[in-house]
Structures are given as C-alpha cells and as structure tokens.
Scaffold this active site. Sequence first.
Site, PDB file in Angstrom:
ATOM      1  CG  HIS A   1      -0.212   0.149   2.527  1.00 34.95           C
ATOM      2  ND1 HIS A   1       0.449  -0.909   3.130  1.00 34.95           N
ATOM      3  CD2 HIS A   1      -0.022   1.219   3.345  1.00 34.95           C
ATOM      4  CE1 HIS A   1       1.006  -0.501   4.258  1.00 34.95           C
ATOM      5  NE2 HIS A   1       0.739   0.794   4.408  1.00 34.95           N
TER       6      HIS A   1
ATOM      7  CG  ASP B   1       1.494   5.220   4.664  1.00 35.46           C
ATOM      8  OD1 ASP B   1       1.097   4.053   4.767  1.00 35.46           O
ATOM      9  OD2 ASP B   1       2.578   5.629   5.142  1.00 35.46           O
TER      10      ASP B   1
ATOM     11  CG  HIS C   1       4.959   1.163   3.068  1.00 37.35           C
ATOM     12  ND1 HIS C   1       4.456   2.323   2.513  1.00 37.35           N
ATOM     13  CD2 HIS C   1       4.325   1.028   4.253  1.00 37.35           C
ATOM     14  CE1 HIS C   1       3.581   2.881   3.335  1.00 37.35           C
ATOM     15  NE2 HIS C   1       3.471   2.103   4.384  1.00 37.35           N
TER      16      HIS C   1
ATOM     17  NE  ARG D   1       1.847   6.396   8.804  1.00 34.82           N
ATOM     18  CZ  ARG D   1       0.794   5.785   8.262  1.00 34.82           C
ATOM     19  NH1 ARG D   1       0.847   4.505   7.942  1.00 34.82           N
ATOM     20  NH2 ARG D   1      -0.323   6.457   8.037  1.00 34.82           N
TER      21      ARG D   1
HETATM   22  C1  SIN Z   1       2.937   1.445   7.572  1.00 39.94           C
HETATM   23  O1  SIN Z   1       2.373   0.708   6.774  1.00 39.94           O
HETATM   24  O2  SIN Z   1       2.851   2.671   7.516  1.00 39.94           O
HETATM   25  C2  SIN Z   1       3.798   0.827   8.659  1.00 39.94           C
HETATM   26  C3  SIN Z   1       4.812  -0.093   8.107  1.00 39.94           C
HETATM   27  C4  SIN Z   1       5.486  -0.893   9.177  1.00 39.94           C
HETATM   28  O3  SIN Z   1       4.962  -0.991  10.285  1.00 39.94           O
HETATM   29  O4  SIN Z   1       6.549  -1.444   8.909  1.00 39.94           O
END
Ligand code: SIN
Length: 286
Positions: A101, A103, A257, A272
């Site tokens: 995905h 973000d 990611h 985050r």
């Molecule tokens: C996310 O998808 O923003 C987090 C990725 C992660 O936890 O490695």
Amino acid sequence: MPLTNSLKITPLTTHIGGLVEGVDLSQPQPDERVADIRAALLDRKVLFFEDQNITPRQHIDFAARFGALHTHPLYPSIPDIPEMIVLDNHKDNPTDNDAWHTDVTFIETPPLGSILHAQQLPPVGGDTLWSSMTEAYKALSPTMQSFLSGLQGVHDFTRSFPQDRLVAQNAGRDKYEEARAKHPPVLHPVIRTHPETGEPCLFVNYGYTTRIKGMRGAESKALLDFLFAHIQKPEFIVRWRWSPKSLAFWDNRCTQHYAVNDYMPHRRVMHRATILGDKPFFRAAA
Ligand code: SIN
C-alpha cells in the site's frame, strides 16, 4: 561512500533506499540540512537513520519541517499528539499493514511522506519492504505506459478499513462511521507526475485502489491484478531489517510498502508521523 550534499549516504540497492549516517535527529536541524535530506529523499525514495534516540515530540517536529501533518481517522495516537500514530501489533492485535500500500491515498491530497520510528521490536522478523513506483513505471512497455497514462483509479477508505477489521473495531463504531462518512472514494491518476522530480510514477495500490474509472469490472480487476503483481518485482524493492530506534523516511508519492507479518506472538511497536502532500496530477512529458 558517496556524499549527497552535506549527508553521508550509502545506497542500499540500485534504485531505492539509502542509509544516512552522521545525523542526530534529536537535535534541531538547520534549514540547509533539511534541504539536503529532502534532496536525498527524492534521489533514494526511502532514507534510513539508525540509533535515533528521539521523543515523539522530536519526531513530530522533524516531520513538520517537510509539511503539514496528517491525523489518521482510525489508528490510535500518542496522548496529546494526535498526529503521531501508534502501530502496536501483538497476538491480540495483528498488523493490518501486511499488504502492499501507499499511505492514505483515500484523501484528495495523499501524503508526501511518512516517518516511522521503531519503539519495540520482535527478537527477529518484522522487516518492512518498499517498492519504487518510478522503476515499476519504467519497466512497463511504452504501449502500456501510454494506455495507463489516460486512466484514473478509484481509491476507497473501506478497502483497507472495512467495518469488521480490528482497527475499525478498536476505534469504536461512532469514530468509524464518522471516518467513513468523511472519506468517500476519491479519484487519482493511475500514472502521477512526481511534483518535485517530474518523473512518472505508477499510482495504484492494493491497499486502497478498488477499480479503474470507466472500465467494466472484469477489465478493471484484470488490469489492477496485473499491476499489483508487477510492483512486487525484487528489482524495484529494498528490504529493511529494523534495529532498536532506527527510523525510516519514505517518499509516499513514488513508493509502496509492505510490513512483513512473521513475528507473532511477539510484539512490535512503531510510531508514524505522516506528512501531507498535494493533489496528484499527470503531465505528459514534453
Ligand atoms: C505502515 O504501513 O505505515 C507501517 C509499516 C510498518 O509498520 O513497517
């Protein structure tokens, strides 16, 4: 090791990922350093910083140097810092980020980038992978590039956050209903022009893109299935093995990611901060 302006950066693959050394993010960064980090981000697409002993407030302050911050409508946050998401995954709250995905593409102005800081890690596992959407675009045939360039994708909040998902349930019914009402599906170009580099990037993701505008269901599904598989080619990808207090800063406009879910029943806690971006557009090359 090459030097990018004032920064020492080691590329981690040919096309994506750079390890930045000699920067202490607990200290206020001068404007020139912020400009260098921005330039390095455009070049490497994901930057990694190790051993960053920073507080949530310092993390937020650093992120805010790159733009206004997004407050997520569902994920829990740090008390008094609504912009700081807490991703706390364990056996009773498995991750929901083990899918490719980009973000928050369910809003009109999806994020410029995100900054993720490791708080607690499992003994092994819990890596994150990023894929370059610039390289994914380049690897398509000119015929496919040109076909995709006229298309728009529908990005839908409920794709990643259906009502029966744990993150929706944890948020509570009222908060979920409010979030869903505030986030009707939005359209974005399937190929977006990066607003700073001018490079074309593939901009559909499994997490939020549900269909292609103007196509029949089966056509749309076949095309998206192809693109969702295409972006997973190892040639486009960097894989990061987290260490305590390491931090990743990615350009969300040209990457996707995937958080590897291989560490249960252990706990993994990440913070985050998400930096808002601008409205995606497509501009044909001159
Ligand atoms: C996310 O998808 O923003 C987090 C990725 C992660 O936890 O490695």
